[in-house]
Design a protein around this motif. Structure first.
Motif, PDB file in Angstrom:
ATOM      1  N   GLY A 203      50.364  26.531   3.830  1.00 26.96           N
ATOM      2  CA  GLY A 203      49.162  25.800   3.456  1.00 26.96           C
ATOM      3  C   GLY A 203      49.512  24.362   3.146  1.00 26.96           C
ATOM      4  O   GLY A 203      50.161  24.084   2.142  1.00 26.96           O
ATOM      5  N   PHE A 204      49.116  23.449   4.014  1.00 21.75           N
ATOM      6  CA  PHE A 204      49.517  22.047   3.897  1.00 21.75           C
ATOM      7  C   PHE A 204      48.310  21.182   3.563  1.00 21.75           C
ATOM      8  O   PHE A 204      47.295  21.216   4.255  1.00 21.75           O
ATOM      9  N   ARG A 205      48.433  20.418   2.480  1.00 23.82           N
ATOM     10  CA  ARG A 205      47.402  19.474   2.059  1.00 23.82           C
ATOM     11  C   ARG A 205      46.014  20.114   1.962  1.00 23.82           C
ATOM     12  O   ARG A 205      45.049  19.652   2.566  1.00 23.82           O
ATOM     13  N   GLY A 206      45.974  21.181   1.215  1.00 21.42           N
ATOM     14  CA  GLY A 206      44.688  21.794   0.916  1.00 21.42           C
ATOM     15  C   GLY A 206      44.218  22.857   1.885  1.00 21.42           C
ATOM     16  O   GLY A 206      43.207  23.515   1.620  1.00 21.42           O
ATOM     17  N   THR A 207      44.918  23.047   2.996  1.00 22.55           N
ATOM     18  CA  THR A 207      44.517  24.098   3.927  1.00 22.55           C
ATOM     19  C   THR A 207      44.963  25.454   3.393  1.00 22.55           C
ATOM     20  O   THR A 207      45.999  25.554   2.722  1.00 22.55           O
ATOM     21  N   PRO A 208      44.216  26.520   3.655  1.00 21.18           N
ATOM     22  CA  PRO A 208      44.603  27.836   3.136  1.00 21.18           C
ATOM     23  C   PRO A 208      45.872  28.351   3.801  1.00 21.18           C
ATOM     24  O   PRO A 208      46.144  28.040   4.967  1.00 21.18           O
ATOM     25  N   PRO A 209      46.683  29.125   3.095  1.00 21.55           N
ATOM     26  CA  PRO A 209      47.883  29.716   3.700  1.00 21.55           C
ATOM     27  C   PRO A 209      47.518  30.612   4.879  1.00 21.55           C
ATOM     28  O   PRO A 209      46.458  31.240   4.903  1.00 21.55           O
ATOM     29  N   ALA A 210      48.414  30.653   5.847  1.00 16.57           N
ATOM     30  CA  ALA A 210      48.212  31.498   7.016  1.00 16.57           C
ATOM     31  C   ALA A 210      48.703  32.912   6.750  1.00 16.57           C
ATOM     32  O   ALA A 210      49.425  33.176   5.781  1.00 16.57           O
ATOM     33  N   ASP A 211      48.319  33.820   7.623  1.00 16.66           N
ATOM     34  CA  ASP A 211      48.724  35.227   7.532  1.00 16.66           C
ATOM     35  C   ASP A 211      50.181  35.338   8.003  1.00 16.66           C
ATOM     36  O   ASP A 211      50.454  35.429   9.205  1.00 16.66           O
ATOM     37  N   GLU A 212      51.105  35.326   7.053  1.00 23.67           N
ATOM     38  CA  GLU A 212      52.530  35.345   7.393  1.00 23.67           C
ATOM     39  C   GLU A 212      52.918  36.629   8.125  1.00 23.67           C
ATOM     40  O   GLU A 212      53.707  36.607   9.077  1.00 23.67           O
ATOM     41  N   GLY A 213      52.381  37.755   7.667  1.00 20.27           N
ATOM     42  CA  GLY A 213      52.711  39.026   8.309  1.00 20.27           C
ATOM     43  C   GLY A 213      52.295  39.076   9.757  1.00 20.27           C
ATOM     44  O   GLY A 213      53.015  39.608  10.609  1.00 20.27           O
ATOM     45  N   ALA A 214      51.124  38.514  10.072  1.00 20.57           N
ATOM     46  CA  ALA A 214      50.664  38.487  11.460  1.00 20.57           C
ATOM     47  C   ALA A 214      51.572  37.626  12.322  1.00 20.57           C
ATOM     48  O   ALA A 214      51.849  37.954  13.482  1.00 20.57           O
ATOM     49  N   LEU A 215      52.052  36.508  11.774  1.00 25.95           N
ATOM     50  CA  LEU A 215      52.964  35.641  12.533  1.00 25.95           C
ATOM     51  C   LEU A 215      54.305  36.322  12.769  1.00 25.95           C
ATOM     52  O   LEU A 215      54.878  36.222  13.858  1.00 25.95           O
ATOM     53  N   VAL A 216      54.815  36.998  11.757  1.00 23.15           N
ATOM     54  CA  VAL A 216      56.063  37.749  11.926  1.00 23.15           C
ATOM     55  C   VAL A 216      55.884  38.803  13.013  1.00 23.15           C
ATOM     56  O   VAL A 216      56.752  38.977  13.890  1.00 23.15           O
ATOM     57  N   ASP A 245      43.712  35.366   7.813  1.00 29.86           N
ATOM     58  CA  ASP A 245      43.682  36.819   7.978  1.00 29.86           C
ATOM     59  C   ASP A 245      44.194  37.310   9.320  1.00 29.86           C
ATOM     60  O   ASP A 245      44.200  38.517   9.583  1.00 29.86           O
ATOM     61  N   ARG A 246      44.659  36.422  10.179  1.00 28.64           N
ATOM     62  CA  ARG A 246      45.156  36.845  11.484  1.00 28.64           C
ATOM     63  C   ARG A 246      45.754  35.631  12.199  1.00 28.64           C
ATOM     64  O   ARG A 246      45.671  34.504  11.722  1.00 28.64           O
ATOM     65  N   CYS A 247      46.327  35.874  13.357  1.00 26.99           N
ATOM     66  CA  CYS A 247      46.767  34.787  14.227  1.00 26.99           C
ATOM     67  C   CYS A 247      46.617  35.236  15.673  1.00 26.99           C
ATOM     68  O   CYS A 247      46.583  36.433  15.965  1.00 26.99           O
ATOM     69  N   PHE A 248      46.515  34.273  16.579  1.00 26.33           N
ATOM     70  CA  PHE A 248      46.460  34.596  17.998  1.00 26.33           C
ATOM     71  C   PHE A 248      46.813  33.360  18.806  1.00 26.33           C
ATOM     72  O   PHE A 248      46.676  32.229  18.342  1.00 26.33           O
ATOM     73  N   ALA A 249      47.291  33.598  20.008  1.00 23.77           N
ATOM     74  CA  ALA A 249      47.625  32.517  20.918  1.00 23.77           C
ATOM     75  C   ALA A 249      46.367  32.055  21.634  1.00 23.77           C
ATOM     76  O   ALA A 249      45.647  32.861  22.214  1.00 23.77           O
TER      77      ALA A 249
END
Length: 268
Positions: A203-216, A245-249
């Motif tokens: 989470g950079f400069r106020g953006t919410p953290p990403a779903d780390e587990g989904a990226l892994v 809550d998720r990630c995708f290409a």
């Protein structure tokens, strides 16, 4: 940063080779290589067909078949051969949409082959006239960190997986980190948490953290693909949109070639 996070989806795991020294005890946490379910037969069929046809960059349909076979998360999309088909696809997906060229291997931003946030049919028609068929149509996704995930077959080290900041500035920033495939869970977690990409994920400069587990999970699947299919010599997922809550290409390029094992330079 729990080691069990990427394995919480029901997969089993095995220790990697070399995790224990000859003395009998591990020198440091070695991680595990996840046993992931995938459609290996479909993945190999896609690669075999493409290599038999001469190799090179996969087309949009082949790319999606290959990545879906290995469970790599992708944004929904429609392939359109004509402008009317692109308009119909935009209606089906719902506005706003992204329109991009479906030319194999195209660097869409550099070649002007992409139009974002198209909110109505007139915008799709204008973009289609500029870009030219064939097209890919996707829903426009707002927010999320833009990351890069990729893989390459190195002639010395073998398959490598890359992870770093993505988007249009990925090559300029040049902050991708690399690990040997197959990745362990700890390898994938280190990639997600290290460097500038790790700052974006957190989470950079106020953006919410990403779903780390989904990226892994995405990196582990990418690692499995490139480790099992040496004919895949280059693979770029850029951007990977990382949401809370998720990630995708959102875009993918894959190049294949006949596998030619590197000759050993020494006899020992």
């Amino acid at each position: 940063m729990g080691q069990d996070q990427p394995l919480a989806r029901g997969e089993q795991a095995r220790p990697p080779q070399g995790a224990v020294e000859a003395g009998g005890g591990p020198t440091q946490p070695a991680g595990v290589v996840a046993e992931l379910e995938c459609d290996r037969e479909e993945g190999r069929a896609v690669v075999r067909e493409a290599v038999t046809a001469g190799g090179g960059w996969l087309d949009a349909e082949q790319t999606r078949r290959l990545l879906e076979a290995y469970g790599v998360p992708l944004v929904p999309e429609r392939l359109a051969a004509t402008t009317p088909e692109a308009v119909e696809a935009a209606r089906e997906l719902g506005y706003p949409v992204v329109l991009k060229t479906a030319a194999p291997g195209a660097h869409k931003t550099e070649q002007g082959g992409i139009a974002l946030d198209l909110a109505e049919e007139a915008a799709v028609l204008d973009a289609a006239e500029r870009i030219g068929a064939p097209f890919l149509v996707q829903p426009f996704v707002r927010g999320g960190a833009e990351l890069l995930a990729g893989a390459v077959q190195d002639p010395v080290f073998g398959p490598l997986v890359a992870f770093g900041p993505g988007g249009v500035l990925a090559e300029l920033i040049g902050e991708a980190q690399f690990r040997l495939a197959p990745l362990t869970d700890l390898d994938a977690e280190e990639l997600v948490h290290s460097g500038k990409a790790g700052r974006l994920v957190a989470g950079f400069r106020g953006t919410p953290p990403a779903d780390e587990g989904a990226l892994v999970h995405l990196l582990l699947r990418l690692s499995l693909l490139v480790a099992e299919l040496p004919e895949v010599v280059e693979l770029d997922l850029n951007p990977v949109l990382a949401l809370p809550d998720r990630c995708f290409a959102a875009d993918a390029r894959v190049r294949v070639a006949e596998h030619d094992p590197a000759r050993r330079t020494k006899s020992w």
